[in-house]
Design a protein around this motif. Structure first.
Motif, PDB file in Angstrom:
ATOM      1  N   PHE A 251       0.827  -1.203   0.000  1.00 39.96           N
ATOM      2  CA  PHE A 251       0.000   0.000   0.000  1.00 39.96           C
ATOM      3  C   PHE A 251       0.861   1.252   0.000  1.00 39.96           C
ATOM      4  O   PHE A 251       0.591   2.214  -0.742  1.00 39.96           O
ATOM      5  CB  PHE A 251      -0.922  -0.005   1.226  1.00 39.96           C
ATOM      6  CG  PHE A 251      -1.771   1.230   1.352  1.00 39.96           C
ATOM      7  CD1 PHE A 251      -2.993   1.314   0.702  1.00 39.96           C
ATOM      8  CD2 PHE A 251      -1.351   2.309   2.118  1.00 39.96           C
ATOM      9  CE1 PHE A 251      -3.779   2.467   0.805  1.00 39.96           C
ATOM     10  CE2 PHE A 251      -2.119   3.457   2.232  1.00 39.96           C
ATOM     11  CZ  PHE A 251      -3.341   3.529   1.572  1.00 39.96           C
ATOM     12  N   ALA A 254       2.548   1.885  -3.505  1.00 39.30           N
ATOM     13  CA  ALA A 254       1.582   2.380  -4.485  1.00 39.30           C
ATOM     14  C   ALA A 254       1.133   3.804  -4.167  1.00 39.30           C
ATOM     15  O   ALA A 254       1.001   4.648  -5.070  1.00 39.30           O
ATOM     16  CB  ALA A 254       0.377   1.439  -4.536  1.00 39.30           C
ATOM     17  N   ALA A 255       0.911   4.100  -2.894  1.00 31.12           N
ATOM     18  CA  ALA A 255       0.445   5.434  -2.508  1.00 31.12           C
ATOM     19  C   ALA A 255       1.497   6.503  -2.790  1.00 31.12           C
ATOM     20  O   ALA A 255       1.182   7.593  -3.268  1.00 31.12           O
ATOM     21  CB  ALA A 255       0.075   5.433  -1.025  1.00 31.12           C
ATOM     22  N   ASP A 258       1.856   6.874  -6.802  1.00 33.47           N
ATOM     23  CA  ASP A 258       0.663   7.419  -7.465  1.00 33.47           C
ATOM     24  C   ASP A 258       0.173   8.687  -6.788  1.00 33.47           C
ATOM     25  O   ASP A 258       0.212   9.772  -7.370  1.00 33.47           O
ATOM     26  CB  ASP A 258      -0.424   6.345  -7.465  1.00 33.47           C
ATOM     27  CG  ASP A 258      -1.614   6.734  -8.338  1.00 33.47           C
ATOM     28  OD1 ASP A 258      -1.720   7.910  -8.732  1.00 33.47           O
ATOM     29  OD2 ASP A 258      -2.464   5.870  -8.623  1.00 33.47           O
ATOM     30  N   TRP A 259      -0.243   8.593  -5.535  1.00 37.82           N
ATOM     31  CA  TRP A 259      -0.822   9.752  -4.857  1.00 37.82           C
ATOM     32  C   TRP A 259       0.226  10.800  -4.480  1.00 37.82           C
ATOM     33  O   TRP A 259      -0.017  12.001  -4.603  1.00 37.82           O
ATOM     34  CB  TRP A 259      -1.557   9.302  -3.600  1.00 37.82           C
ATOM     35  CG  TRP A 259      -2.663   8.325  -3.854  1.00 37.82           C
ATOM     36  CD1 TRP A 259      -3.264   8.055  -5.051  1.00 37.82           C
ATOM     37  CD2 TRP A 259      -3.299   7.487  -2.896  1.00 37.82           C
ATOM     38  NE1 TRP A 259      -4.229   7.101  -4.910  1.00 37.82           N
ATOM     39  CE2 TRP A 259      -4.290   6.729  -3.596  1.00 37.82           C
ATOM     40  CE3 TRP A 259      -3.159   7.287  -1.531  1.00 37.82           C
ATOM     41  CZ2 TRP A 259      -5.106   5.805  -2.949  1.00 37.82           C
ATOM     42  CZ3 TRP A 259      -3.971   6.368  -0.891  1.00 37.82           C
ATOM     43  CH2 TRP A 259      -4.933   5.635  -1.600  1.00 37.82           C
ATOM     44  N   ARG A 265      -0.117   6.723 -13.007  1.00 41.61           N
ATOM     45  CA  ARG A 265      -1.500   6.486 -12.580  1.00 41.61           C
ATOM     46  C   ARG A 265      -1.722   4.980 -12.515  1.00 41.61           C
ATOM     47  O   ARG A 265      -1.720   4.287 -13.544  1.00 41.61           O
ATOM     48  CB  ARG A 265      -2.485   7.133 -13.556  1.00 41.61           C
ATOM     49  CG  ARG A 265      -2.399   8.650 -13.586  1.00 41.61           C
ATOM     50  CD  ARG A 265      -3.521   9.240 -14.449  1.00 41.61           C
ATOM     51  NE  ARG A 265      -3.520   8.666 -15.799  1.00 41.61           N
ATOM     52  CZ  ARG A 265      -2.769   9.111 -16.797  1.00 41.61           C
ATOM     53  NH1 ARG A 265      -1.934  10.134 -16.596  1.00 41.61           N
ATOM     54  NH2 ARG A 265      -2.856   8.555 -17.994  1.00 41.61           N
ATOM     55  N   LEU A 266      -1.914   4.501 -11.313  1.00 43.89           N
ATOM     56  CA  LEU A 266      -2.053   3.067 -11.096  1.00 43.89           C
ATOM     57  C   LEU A 266      -3.517   2.680 -10.932  1.00 43.89           C
ATOM     58  O   LEU A 266      -4.302   3.454 -10.361  1.00 43.89           O
ATOM     59  CB  LEU A 266      -1.286   2.633  -9.842  1.00 43.89           C
ATOM     60  CG  LEU A 266       0.217   2.900  -9.803  1.00 43.89           C
ATOM     61  CD1 LEU A 266       0.770   2.542  -8.426  1.00 43.89           C
ATOM     62  CD2 LEU A 266       0.941   2.115 -10.886  1.00 43.89           C
ATOM     63  N   PHE A 268      -5.290   1.363  -8.571  1.00 41.34           N
ATOM     64  CA  PHE A 268      -4.686   1.310  -7.245  1.00 41.34           C
ATOM     65  C   PHE A 268      -4.842  -0.044  -6.565  1.00 41.34           C
ATOM     66  O   PHE A 268      -3.853  -0.628  -6.102  1.00 41.34           O
ATOM     67  CB  PHE A 268      -5.243   2.420  -6.346  1.00 41.34           C
ATOM     68  CG  PHE A 268      -4.430   2.611  -5.109  1.00 41.34           C
ATOM     69  CD1 PHE A 268      -3.310   3.430  -5.113  1.00 41.34           C
ATOM     70  CD2 PHE A 268      -4.754   1.951  -3.932  1.00 41.34           C
ATOM     71  CE1 PHE A 268      -2.528   3.593  -3.984  1.00 41.34           C
ATOM     72  CE2 PHE A 268      -3.971   2.101  -2.792  1.00 41.34           C
ATOM     73  CZ  PHE A 268      -2.865   2.927  -2.826  1.00 41.34           C
ATOM     74  N   SER A 271      -2.825  -2.837  -8.367  1.00 38.60           N
ATOM     75  CA  SER A 271      -1.381  -2.648  -8.189  1.00 38.60           C
ATOM     76  C   SER A 271      -0.965  -2.922  -6.751  1.00 38.60           C
ATOM     77  O   SER A 271       0.100  -3.518  -6.505  1.00 38.60           O
ATOM     78  CB  SER A 271      -0.999  -1.222  -8.590  1.00 38.60           C
ATOM     79  OG  SER A 271      -1.131  -1.020  -9.971  1.00 38.60           O
ATOM     80  N   TRP A 272      -1.778  -2.489  -5.802  1.00 41.82           N
ATOM     81  CA  TRP A 272      -1.487  -2.742  -4.392  1.00 41.82           C
ATOM     82  C   TRP A 272      -1.418  -4.240  -4.118  1.00 41.82           C
ATOM     83  O   TRP A 272      -0.474  -4.731  -3.478  1.00 41.82           O
ATOM     84  CB  TRP A 272      -2.572  -2.073  -3.538  1.00 41.82           C
ATOM     85  CG  TRP A 272      -2.515  -2.384  -2.069  1.00 41.82           C
ATOM     86  CD1 TRP A 272      -1.455  -2.850  -1.356  1.00 41.82           C
ATOM     87  CD2 TRP A 272      -3.601  -2.255  -1.142  1.00 41.82           C
ATOM     88  NE1 TRP A 272      -1.798  -3.017  -0.022  1.00 41.82           N
ATOM     89  CE2 TRP A 272      -3.100  -2.653   0.135  1.00 41.82           C
ATOM     90  CE3 TRP A 272      -4.923  -1.820  -1.256  1.00 41.82           C
ATOM     91  CZ2 TRP A 272      -3.914  -2.650   1.267  1.00 41.82           C
ATOM     92  CZ3 TRP A 272      -5.718  -1.799  -0.116  1.00 41.82           C
ATOM     93  CH2 TRP A 272      -5.210  -2.219   1.134  1.00 41.82           C
TER      94      TRP A 272
END
Length: 395
Positions: A251, A254-255, A258-259, A265-266, A268, A271-272
């Protein structure tokens, strides 16, 4: 007269008697000044044997000291450094096309198509694996499935080459650089289009490779840390905590990408889950080797996941540009499966394959099964009756 007085009386009477009348059969009294006899040389005639025994004992003492594993690690780390640099240099320094699946859309017996393909083969010093398709639509569907890396659409007014940067940035670059000189040499115009470009924040297609690399490395590093700092975990507890740090670590990766950075742009959740499964698989692979060979488990883990798995994953250099053996082997290893699943999830969402997930699941199940079956050999764990289980040992 008691017994002590009688002893003193006898002794005094003996002292008063003349020397001639004394009992000469009595042993002489020991003198405090008597010198001890010189020690015998027990090594005489046995010097060679003693030296051999001393060498063996010194080696045994060294093997049992903390210096032995430290010295071994010095040489292992030196060798690992060279192998690490060599493996990445061998696969990435000079990528060469070996086998590039290419869709061909052309009329039967097209002379232009034959000349262009022959010229491109010569320029690339390889052979394109041509797959004929009846129209551009079917060829594009094959590209979405990642069955081909390029489309050669031969028309009366020239050749239209379509590449997919998202399928392999390095392959697309090689084809785009080789095609114009070939077209000029045979007098056929060519137009090159990237119909599946990479995202703006991932111009070289390396972002997905790096997040997969982070999941792989942190997966087995987490397992190492559990073995050091939570050694007394029992098997089910160890597996549960591996799941926990894998979910949280996936997590976080990915965060941040992306974020936080907005680099890619996953999708989310998908991908997580891919990152979490990668971390769990990597962690359990180390746990499996730690069960089988103990403190040297880092050697096969590093060799499998980093020296072999990451360079052959297709993340930094696409599989058609890798040495053929590595290109095929990488897909069956956890790093390659992770990159494959992540890459398809981001750029080819409608054509996700089960194969990479099956590879990760198979490695996870194998590692867990070996760890569970031989759990008594794992250096961690604790007895059921220990205080850690809440059983009082006080009387």
């Amino acid at each position: 007269m008691d017994e002590d007085d009688a002893k003193h009386s006898v002794t005094d009477s003996e002292a008063e008697r003349p020397p001639a009348e004394r009992d000469t059969n009595s042993p002489p009294a020991e003198s405090d000044t008597t010198r001890p006899s010189a020690p015998r040389d027990t090594t005489a005639g046995h010097g060679a044997h003693a030296r051999k025994r001393g060498t063996r004992e010194a080696w045994a003492d060294f093997r049992g000291s903390p210096f032995f594993p430290a010295v071994v690690l010095v040489f292992i780390l030196a060798a690992a450094a060279g192998l690490f640099a060599g493996s990445y240099t061998y696969t990435m320094a000079n990528p060469t096309p070996h086998h590039i699946p290419t869709a061909l859309v052309a009329p039967p017996g097209s002379v232009e198509a034959e000349k262009f393909v022959a010229g491109l083969d010569k320029a690339l010093n390889t052979s394109l694996a041509l797959r004929p398709y009846r129209d551009e639509r079917s060829a594009r569907a094959a590209m979405e499935e990642q069955n081909v890396f390029a489309i050669l659409d031969v028309r009366p007014d020239g050749v239209r080459m379509e590449v997919a940067g998202a399928a392999g940035a390095s392959v697309a670059q090689v084809l785009a650089e080789a095609a114009p000189p070939v077209a000029k040499a045979i007098g056929v115009p060519v137009r090159i289009t990237d119909v599946k470009p990479l995202q703006r924040g991932d111009p070289r297609g390396l972002a997905l490779f790096y997040i997969s690399l982070a999941a792989v490395v942190l997966g087995f590093v987490g397992s190492i840390q559990l073995s050091v700092h939570a050694r007394s975990l029992n098997p089910l507890e160890r597996i549960a905590f591996t799941v926990a740090y894998s979910l949280l670590g996936g997590f976080t990766i990915a965060a941040v990408v992306d974020w936080g950075l907005g680099a890619v742009r996953l999708p989310f959740f998908e991908s997580w889950m891919i990152l979490a499964l990668t971390m769990f698989t990597s962690g359990m692979v180390f746990t499996m080797f730690n069960t089988l060979i103990g403190r040297w488990a880092m050697l096969p883990t590093w060799g499998l996941m980093v020296l072999l798995g990451n360079p052959s994953s297709g993340g930094a250099v696409s599989w058609p540009l890798l040495p053929s053996l590595l290109g095929h082997l990488g897909r069956w290893l956890p790093p390659g499966a992770s990159v494959n699943a992540q890459h398809t999830a981001v750029y080819f969402a409608d054509a996700q394959h089960a194969f990479p997930f099956l590879v990760l699941a198979a490695w996870s199940l194998l590692s867990c099964a070996v760890f569970w079956f031989w759990r008594h050999r794992h250096p961690g764990g604790r007895d059921r009756g220990s205080p850690a289980h809440g059983v009082s040992v006080a009387a």
